[in-house]
Write a protein that holds these residues in place. Structure first.
Motif, PDB file in Angstrom:
ATOM      1  N   THR A 186      63.153 -76.489  -9.997  1.00  0.00           N
ATOM      2  CA  THR A 186      63.248 -76.624 -11.458  1.00  0.00           C
ATOM      3  C   THR A 186      62.226 -75.780 -12.201  1.00  0.00           C
ATOM      4  O   THR A 186      61.885 -76.073 -13.339  1.00  0.00           O
ATOM      5  CB  THR A 186      63.074 -78.096 -11.876  1.00  0.00           C
ATOM      6  OG1 THR A 186      61.754 -78.527 -11.506  1.00  0.00           O
ATOM      7  CG2 THR A 186      64.110 -78.984 -11.206  1.00  0.00           C
ATOM      8  N   GLY A 187      61.740 -74.726 -11.554  1.00  0.00           N
ATOM      9  CA  GLY A 187      60.812 -73.830 -12.230  1.00  0.00           C
ATOM     10  C   GLY A 187      61.537 -72.921 -13.201  1.00  0.00           C
ATOM     11  O   GLY A 187      62.578 -73.275 -13.768  1.00  0.00           O
ATOM     12  N   TYR A 188      60.988 -71.736 -13.393  1.00  0.00           N
ATOM     13  CA  TYR A 188      61.557 -70.770 -14.339  1.00  0.00           C
ATOM     14  C   TYR A 188      63.049 -70.557 -14.106  1.00  0.00           C
ATOM     15  O   TYR A 188      63.873 -70.708 -15.018  1.00  0.00           O
ATOM     16  CB  TYR A 188      60.782 -69.462 -14.192  1.00  0.00           C
ATOM     17  CG  TYR A 188      61.358 -68.256 -14.894  1.00  0.00           C
ATOM     18  CD1 TYR A 188      61.922 -68.352 -16.156  1.00  0.00           C
ATOM     19  CD2 TYR A 188      61.300 -67.004 -14.298  1.00  0.00           C
ATOM     20  CE1 TYR A 188      62.431 -67.241 -16.802  1.00  0.00           C
ATOM     21  CE2 TYR A 188      61.814 -65.880 -14.932  1.00  0.00           C
ATOM     22  CZ  TYR A 188      62.380 -66.004 -16.174  1.00  0.00           C
ATOM     23  OH  TYR A 188      62.888 -64.905 -16.801  1.00  0.00           O
ATOM     24  N   MET A 189      63.432 -70.242 -12.860  1.00  0.00           N
ATOM     25  CA  MET A 189      64.841 -69.957 -12.594  1.00  0.00           C
ATOM     26  C   MET A 189      65.672 -71.231 -12.490  1.00  0.00           C
ATOM     27  O   MET A 189      66.856 -71.227 -12.804  1.00  0.00           O
ATOM     28  CB  MET A 189      64.982 -69.132 -11.318  1.00  0.00           C
ATOM     29  CG  MET A 189      64.431 -67.717 -11.442  1.00  0.00           C
ATOM     30  SD  MET A 189      64.981 -66.844 -12.934  1.00  0.00           S
ATOM     31  CE  MET A 189      66.747 -66.907 -12.743  1.00  0.00           C
ATOM     32  N   GLY A 190      65.069 -72.331 -12.071  1.00  0.00           N
ATOM     33  CA  GLY A 190      65.813 -73.586 -12.034  1.00  0.00           C
ATOM     34  C   GLY A 190      66.255 -74.006 -13.424  1.00  0.00           C
ATOM     35  O   GLY A 190      67.409 -74.406 -13.636  1.00  0.00           O
ATOM     36  N   LYS A 191      65.339 -73.900 -14.379  1.00  0.00           N
ATOM     37  CA  LYS A 191      65.699 -74.207 -15.764  1.00  0.00           C
ATOM     38  C   LYS A 191      66.763 -73.249 -16.272  1.00  0.00           C
ATOM     39  O   LYS A 191      67.688 -73.651 -16.988  1.00  0.00           O
ATOM     40  CB  LYS A 191      64.459 -74.139 -16.657  1.00  0.00           C
ATOM     41  CG  LYS A 191      64.733 -74.504 -18.107  1.00  0.00           C
ATOM     42  CD  LYS A 191      63.453 -74.540 -18.925  1.00  0.00           C
ATOM     43  CE  LYS A 191      63.734 -74.966 -20.363  1.00  0.00           C
ATOM     44  NZ  LYS A 191      62.492 -75.057 -21.166  1.00  0.00           N
ATOM     45  N   CYS A 192      66.657 -71.975 -15.883  1.00  0.00           N
ATOM     46  CA  CYS A 192      67.629 -70.972 -16.300  1.00  0.00           C
ATOM     47  C   CYS A 192      69.027 -71.329 -15.796  1.00  0.00           C
ATOM     48  O   CYS A 192      70.015 -71.223 -16.528  1.00  0.00           O
ATOM     49  CB  CYS A 192      67.187 -69.605 -15.773  1.00  0.00           C
ATOM     50  SG  CYS A 192      68.086 -68.212 -16.464  1.00  0.00           S
ATOM     51  N   HIS A 193      69.125 -71.767 -14.533  1.00  0.00           N
ATOM     52  CA  HIS A 193      70.423 -72.189 -13.985  1.00  0.00           C
ATOM     53  C   HIS A 193      70.954 -73.403 -14.733  1.00  0.00           C
ATOM     54  O   HIS A 193      72.153 -73.476 -15.039  1.00  0.00           O
ATOM     55  CB  HIS A 193      70.280 -72.508 -12.492  1.00  0.00           C
ATOM     56  CG  HIS A 193      70.358 -71.309 -11.605  1.00  0.00           C
ATOM     57  ND1 HIS A 193      71.170 -71.259 -10.491  1.00  0.00           N
ATOM     58  CD2 HIS A 193      69.730 -70.113 -11.662  1.00  0.00           C
ATOM     59  CE1 HIS A 193      71.030 -70.080  -9.898  1.00  0.00           C
ATOM     60  NE2 HIS A 193      70.147 -69.374 -10.591  1.00  0.00           N
ATOM     61  N   ALA A 194      70.067 -74.373 -14.994  1.00  0.00           N
ATOM     62  CA  ALA A 194      70.509 -75.575 -15.701  1.00  0.00           C
ATOM     63  C   ALA A 194      71.041 -75.225 -17.090  1.00  0.00           C
ATOM     64  O   ALA A 194      72.089 -75.735 -17.517  1.00  0.00           O
ATOM     65  CB  ALA A 194      69.356 -76.579 -15.809  1.00  0.00           C
ATOM     66  N   LEU A 195      70.338 -74.358 -17.798  1.00  0.00           N
ATOM     67  CA  LEU A 195      70.808 -73.923 -19.116  1.00  0.00           C
ATOM     68  C   LEU A 195      72.170 -73.245 -19.013  1.00  0.00           C
ATOM     69  O   LEU A 195      73.053 -73.458 -19.853  1.00  0.00           O
ATOM     70  CB  LEU A 195      69.789 -72.973 -19.745  1.00  0.00           C
ATOM     71  CG  LEU A 195      68.453 -73.583 -20.176  1.00  0.00           C
ATOM     72  CD1 LEU A 195      67.461 -72.488 -20.563  1.00  0.00           C
ATOM     73  CD2 LEU A 195      68.645 -74.553 -21.338  1.00  0.00           C
ATOM     74  N   ALA A 196      72.334 -72.426 -17.974  1.00  0.00           N
ATOM     75  CA  ALA A 196      73.605 -71.714 -17.806  1.00  0.00           C
ATOM     76  C   ALA A 196      74.753 -72.676 -17.521  1.00  0.00           C
ATOM     77  O   ALA A 196      75.837 -72.558 -18.106  1.00  0.00           O
ATOM     78  CB  ALA A 196      73.480 -70.684 -16.686  1.00  0.00           C
ATOM     79  N   TRP A 197      74.518 -73.624 -16.623  1.00  0.00           N
ATOM     80  CA  TRP A 197      75.583 -74.582 -16.315  1.00  0.00           C
ATOM     81  C   TRP A 197      75.952 -75.422 -17.537  1.00  0.00           C
ATOM     82  O   TRP A 197      77.119 -75.754 -17.752  1.00  0.00           O
ATOM     83  CB  TRP A 197      75.151 -75.499 -15.168  1.00  0.00           C
ATOM     84  CG  TRP A 197      75.158 -74.872 -13.801  1.00  0.00           C
ATOM     85  CD1 TRP A 197      74.130 -74.842 -12.908  1.00  0.00           C
ATOM     86  CD2 TRP A 197      76.254 -74.217 -13.164  1.00  0.00           C
ATOM     87  NE1 TRP A 197      74.507 -74.199 -11.761  1.00  0.00           N
ATOM     88  CE2 TRP A 197      75.811 -73.817 -11.886  1.00  0.00           C
ATOM     89  CE3 TRP A 197      77.566 -73.930 -13.535  1.00  0.00           C
ATOM     90  CZ2 TRP A 197      76.627 -73.135 -10.993  1.00  0.00           C
ATOM     91  CZ3 TRP A 197      78.386 -73.248 -12.652  1.00  0.00           C
ATOM     92  CH2 TRP A 197      77.929 -72.859 -11.395  1.00  0.00           C
ATOM     93  N   ASN A 198      74.956 -75.762 -18.349  1.00  0.00           N
ATOM     94  CA  ASN A 198      75.232 -76.533 -19.563  1.00  0.00           C
ATOM     95  C   ASN A 198      75.977 -75.727 -20.617  1.00  0.00           C
ATOM     96  O   ASN A 198      76.758 -76.280 -21.406  1.00  0.00           O
ATOM     97  CB  ASN A 198      73.910 -77.045 -20.166  1.00  0.00           C
ATOM     98  CG  ASN A 198      73.451 -78.347 -19.552  1.00  0.00           C
ATOM     99  OD1 ASN A 198      74.223 -79.285 -19.406  1.00  0.00           O
ATOM    100  ND2 ASN A 198      72.177 -78.421 -19.181  1.00  0.00           N
ATOM    101  N   ALA A 199      75.756 -74.410 -20.642  1.00  0.00           N
ATOM    102  CA  ALA A 199      76.288 -73.577 -21.724  1.00  0.00           C
ATOM    103  C   ALA A 199      77.606 -72.890 -21.415  1.00  0.00           C
ATOM    104  O   ALA A 199      78.302 -72.447 -22.324  1.00  0.00           O
ATOM    105  CB  ALA A 199      75.258 -72.505 -22.106  1.00  0.00           C
ATOM    106  N   VAL A 200      77.974 -72.787 -20.130  1.00  0.00           N
ATOM    107  CA  VAL A 200      79.092 -71.912 -19.775  1.00  0.00           C
ATOM    108  C   VAL A 200      80.415 -72.395 -20.365  1.00  0.00           C
ATOM    109  O   VAL A 200      81.222 -71.582 -20.864  1.00  0.00           O
ATOM    110  CB  VAL A 200      79.180 -71.738 -18.243  1.00  0.00           C
ATOM    111  CG1 VAL A 200      79.487 -73.051 -17.526  1.00  0.00           C
ATOM    112  CG2 VAL A 200      80.203 -70.667 -17.881  1.00  0.00           C
ATOM    113  N   ALA A 201      80.687 -73.691 -20.362  1.00  0.00           N
ATOM    114  CA  ALA A 201      81.965 -74.178 -20.889  1.00  0.00           C
ATOM    115  C   ALA A 201      82.078 -74.003 -22.399  1.00  0.00           C
ATOM    116  O   ALA A 201      83.077 -73.468 -22.899  1.00  0.00           O
ATOM    117  CB  ALA A 201      82.185 -75.637 -20.485  1.00  0.00           C
TER     118      ALA A 201
END
Length: 374
Positions: free
Chosen positions: A11-26
């Motif tokens: 859940t570091g820099y890139m973990g947060k980035c992935h989470a943001l992406a999964w939340n935003a893609v739809a």
């Protein structure tokens, strides 16, 4: 709409980035066939995992990454841990029947990359590596211009990647200076330019490399000195399979450079240039018409450069790094749905790892080295 269960490890820099992406893609793309459902998050301890799950929107959390891999509600696992853990986690996830989105580099050794590729082949799951710079609308348009012959036949490529996060000689020794993290600038940095080369032109055939350590040692937390085990600077000459020449220069200790990937593609009828620090524009020089009228012109990305319009309807407003991750998530969902997708999977990523390994061998032997094939 059907959902796809997402697990996140790290859940570091890139973990947060992935989470943001999964939340935003739809909501960004609207036409995804399966909406990501944030199911299970893992961190190094249960308390931190619970905190981050609440922040990111995951339903469950754990201090043990294998819990995510074993969760039957998880369909795809995002791996955003330090490089040395990629292989074990990705292989376990694929063997459990999960799709995998793993951050770059693929692995810290060819043996691990080989094992990851073998697991991908036997699992037949979707795999993707975190090379999000290939998703930039500016880079996509740049490739289209090259393919259309806007600058004629390409005869030389020059790429530089520089940042200054390791420029301070007084900065403490960290895991990126350990041999277990990989080769240093070669695979921490070099894989990004290699992803662009792969998408634009295909495989690198031969390389010759020189590596350097600007600071041979760094201070540890207890005040002692420890030898730096990775190279923060790399200079590489390369040849593509069709004989086109190129130069790759990498520096993790370049004061003043924050996220520079400078790409210049030279052709028989012009030049195209791009700099990641100005990621919403590119320059093109076309050697046509009166010499007095020739000069570089800037192309500013906007809604006419897909998928820019999915984010903002007005030109000049610009996309950012996290937006490229949203595009990458969309491409992964397309591949999961059986559609053509613009991603670098483990098959292609393995060829990038072979190129890095050839560069390291070249430095050891002091001469040109063939990349070879799997």
């Amino acid at each position: 709409m059907q959902s796809i269960g997402v697990g996140l490890i790290g859940t570091g820099y890139m973990g947060k980035c992935h989470a943001l992406a999964w939340n935003a893609v739809a909501p960004t793309f609207g036409d995804v066939t399966r909406r990501p459902r944030l199911v299970h998050l893992a961190e190094v301890n249960a308390d931190l995992a619970a905190q981050k799950a609440g922040e990111f929107g995951f339903e469950k959390s754990t201090g043990h990454w294998r819990d995510v891999v074993a969760d039957p509600e998880v369909d795809i696992v995002s791996i955003t841990t330090p490089n040395a853990f990629h292989a074990e986690m990705a292989i376990a996830a694929m063997d459990a029947g999960k799709h995998v989105w793993c951050e770059k580099p693929m692995a810290t050794s060819m043996a691990d990359a080989d094992a990851m590729l073998a697991a991908a082949r036997r699992s037949e799951r979707v795999t993707a590596l975190g090379y999000n710079y290939i998703q930039n609308p500016a880079m996509r348009h740049m490739k289209a211009l090259v393919d259309q012959g806007a600058i004629g036949a390409v005869n030389h490529i020059r790429i530089e990647m520089d940042e200054d996060f390791m420029a301070d000689a007084k900065a403490p020794f960290g895991w990126k200076s350990e041999a277990g993290s990989g080769h240093g600038a070669l695979d921490d940095f070099g894989v990004h330019p290699l992803s662009l080369l792969t998408v634009f032109f295909g495989r690198v055939a031969r390389v010759v490399a020189d590596l350097a350590k600007p600071y041979p040692s760094r201070q540890t937390a207890d005040g002692t000195s420890r030898a730096v085990e990775t190279a923060d600077i790399a200079n590489i000459l390369f040849r593509l399979e069709d004989g086109v020449s190129g130069v790759l220069q990498l520096n993790r200790s370049a004061w003043g450079r924050k996220g520079r990937i400078a790409v210049q593609i030279f052709g028989s009828e012009g030049t195209i240039a791009f700099d990641q620090e100005r990621m919403n524009e590119l320059q093109i020089f076309e050697a046509r018409g009166p010499v007095a009228n020739q000069g570089f012109r800037t192309i500013l990305t906007g809604p006419v450069h897909p998928p820019y319009a999915r984010f903002v309807a007005a030109p000049g407003h610009g996309l950012g790094f996290n937006d490229l991750k949203v595009i990458e998530a969309r491409e992964i969902l397309k591949r999961v749905a059986g559609e053509p997708a613009h991603i670098i999977d483990f098959e292609t990523g393995h060829s990038i790892e072979r190129t890095v390994a050839a560069m390291a061998r070249s430095f050891e032997t002091g001469g040109w080295t063939d990349v070879g094939s799997s």
